[in-house]
Design an enzyme around this catalytic site. Sequence first.
Site, PDB file in Angstrom:
ATOM      1  N   ASP A  17      -5.036  -4.855  -7.218  1.00 44.22           N
ATOM      2  CA  ASP A  17      -4.949  -5.470  -5.885  1.00 44.22           C
ATOM      3  C   ASP A  17      -5.800  -6.737  -5.950  1.00 44.22           C
ATOM      4  OD1 ASP A  17      -5.372  -6.277  -3.252  1.00 44.22           O
ATOM      5  OD2 ASP A  17      -5.350  -4.228  -2.471  1.00 44.22           O
ATOM      6  N   ARG A  25      18.614  -7.352   3.405  1.00 43.50           N
ATOM      7  CA  ARG A  25      17.637  -6.397   2.845  1.00 43.50           C
ATOM      8  C   ARG A  25      17.588  -6.534   1.326  1.00 43.50           C
ATOM      9  NH1 ARG A  25      19.289  -1.637   2.064  1.00 43.50           N
ATOM     10  NH2 ARG A  25      20.289  -1.360   4.091  1.00 43.50           N
ATOM     11  N   LYS A  73      -3.441 -12.166   3.863  1.00 37.45           N
ATOM     12  CA  LYS A  73      -4.770 -12.751   3.709  1.00 37.45           C
ATOM     13  C   LYS A  73      -4.662 -14.166   3.110  1.00 37.45           C
ATOM     14  CE  LYS A  73      -6.079  -8.841   5.405  1.00 37.45           C
ATOM     15  NZ  LYS A  73      -5.110  -7.856   5.156  1.00 37.45           N
ATOM     16  N   TYR A 102      -9.794  -0.776   0.249  1.00 35.95           N
ATOM     17  CA  TYR A 102      -9.456  -1.000   1.657  1.00 35.95           C
ATOM     18  C   TYR A 102      -9.131   0.362   2.299  1.00 35.95           C
ATOM     19  CZ  TYR A 102      -6.628  -2.023   5.730  1.00 35.95           C
ATOM     20  OH  TYR A 102      -6.116  -2.023   6.990  1.00 35.95           O
TER      21      TYR A 102
HETATM   22  O1  P1T Z   1      -2.845  -5.189   6.136  1.00 32.79           O
HETATM   23  P1  P1T Z   1      -1.838  -5.238   5.017  1.00 32.79           P
HETATM   24  O2  P1T Z   1      -1.171  -6.546   4.847  1.00 32.79           O
HETATM   25  O3  P1T Z   1      -0.869  -4.092   5.078  1.00 32.79           O
HETATM   26  O4  P1T Z   1      -2.663  -5.070   3.644  1.00 32.79           O
HETATM   27  C1  P1T Z   1      -3.423  -3.948   3.336  1.00 32.79           C
HETATM   28  C2  P1T Z   1      -4.547  -4.324   2.406  1.00 32.79           C
HETATM   29  C3  P1T Z   1      -4.436  -4.067   1.050  1.00 32.79           C
HETATM   30  N1  P1T Z   1      -5.411  -4.397   0.177  1.00 32.79           N
HETATM   31  C4  P1T Z   1      -6.522  -5.016   0.585  1.00 32.79           C
HETATM   32  C5  P1T Z   1      -7.581  -5.368  -0.407  1.00 32.79           C
HETATM   33  C6  P1T Z   1      -6.707  -5.313   1.938  1.00 32.79           C
HETATM   34  O5  P1T Z   1      -7.843  -5.939   2.298  1.00 32.79           O
HETATM   35  C7  P1T Z   1      -5.714  -4.954   2.882  1.00 32.79           C
HETATM   36  C8  P1T Z   1      -5.871  -5.204   4.329  1.00 32.79           C
HETATM   37  N2  P1T Z   1      -7.208  -5.394   4.720  1.00 32.79           N
HETATM   38  C9  P1T Z   1      -7.658  -5.633   5.989  1.00 32.79           C
HETATM   39  C10 P1T Z   1      -6.867  -5.681   7.062  1.00 32.79           C
HETATM   40  C11 P1T Z   1      -9.110  -5.823   6.091  1.00 32.79           C
HETATM   41  O6  P1T Z   1      -9.611  -6.348   7.124  1.00 32.79           O
HETATM   42  O7  P1T Z   1      -9.816  -5.470   5.137  1.00 32.79           O
END
Ligand code: P1T
Length: 384
Positions: free
Chosen positions: A172, A46, A197, A98
């Site tokens: 972000d 961790r 992503k 998001y």
């Molecule tokens: O899904 P996660 O890895 O927890 O990330 C969240 C997140 C944060 N910021 C942005 C700009 C994002 O697009 C996302 C996750 N977005 C999607 C799953 C989507 O389809 O837009």
Amino acid sequence: MKFNTKTIHGGQSHEAATGSVMPPIFQTSTYAQSSPGKHKGYEYSRAQNPTRTALENAFAAIENGTHGFAFSSGLSAIDCVLRLLNPGDEIIAGDDLYGGTYRMFTRLFQKYGLQFTFVDMTNTDTVTEALTEKTRLIWMETPTNPLMKIADIAAITKTVKAYNTDILVAVDNTFSTPYIQRPLDLGADIVMHSATKYLGGHSDLVMGALMVKDKKLGENLHFIQFAGGAIAGPMDSFLALRGVKTLHLRMQRHSENGNAVANFLVGHPKVGEVYYPGLANHENHEVAKKQMDHFGGMVSFRLKDESQRAAFTFLENTKVFTLAESLGGVESLVNHPNTMTHASIPEPERLKIGITDSLIRLSVGVEDIEDLLADLTQALEKVS
Ligand code: P1T
């Protein structure tokens, strides 16, 4: 090192014991000690894991930071940043985020006494006007998800820091990636990614990333990551590192294809507004040109027919574009923000910013552009 070299070599060294070019997957929770507290720098996974360390060094390198952190999801990376704050602190966030980020802010953290103000960050003055003596964090997406709005990172950072140097500016950078824009170079304190992503790039993991260049801030975030425990596992770290090594190649093609798709949609009789920062008539094109080297693979658009039926007909008929949440993988995806990724935002808020049934979001992949355009053509033909 220049960027394309950094994605491959940044922060990396060959593994000491064997010279292994890729870091092994250290699938272990713990490490032998010769006497209590005597160890080789690794105590418990961790706190640190060598595969995660390799990835975190790469994360830091590609965003021109000094510290990188890999989390179990993008949202857990955002959660880590918010834990820097105290009850009563105020956060100014973009009004187009998001859906999961909005949900975390309003439904998880508001009850612990954090105050969120959502503003349109395309206008730097609206951010300045929202500043108060309690403001401690600015949270921006640029381009925003899903409306592709652009905030001027350098201008906002400048005005915020002139007001109070203690306010942290976090960006972000999921939609752009450092191939396109580097917020730390523009004055931001924290860069965050859903590494699920583009950084991972292959739709095979869920992960978050933070990158900073300030030592104290890095130490504080590391403490929260360790004490909170939302770390990325070794297997996912290995996969994400493999993804990062081709980030520049993929982003180049994503940007070419994104640009071609946006221009195709602009001329289509069934399509209304197209949201892509590379279009000359995009509302924030000038700022985009200033801070982005390319414009990426995310394209949103509206069908002229505003009914849900029309949108669903399109969404049910694409063949190369897969209807799915998420984005940033090599394969093209299509998404309906109003009923999918952004459904967690209350309807009045969605309507206010323009997330309606006619809005469709494309994550344009790296396939042959002819196949992508043919797919969009045939699916649009199905819409009456
Ligand atoms: O899904 P996660 O890895 O927890 O990330 C969240 C997140 C944060 N910021 C942005 C700009 C994002 O697009 C996302 C996750 N977005 C999607 C799953 C989507 O389809 O837009």
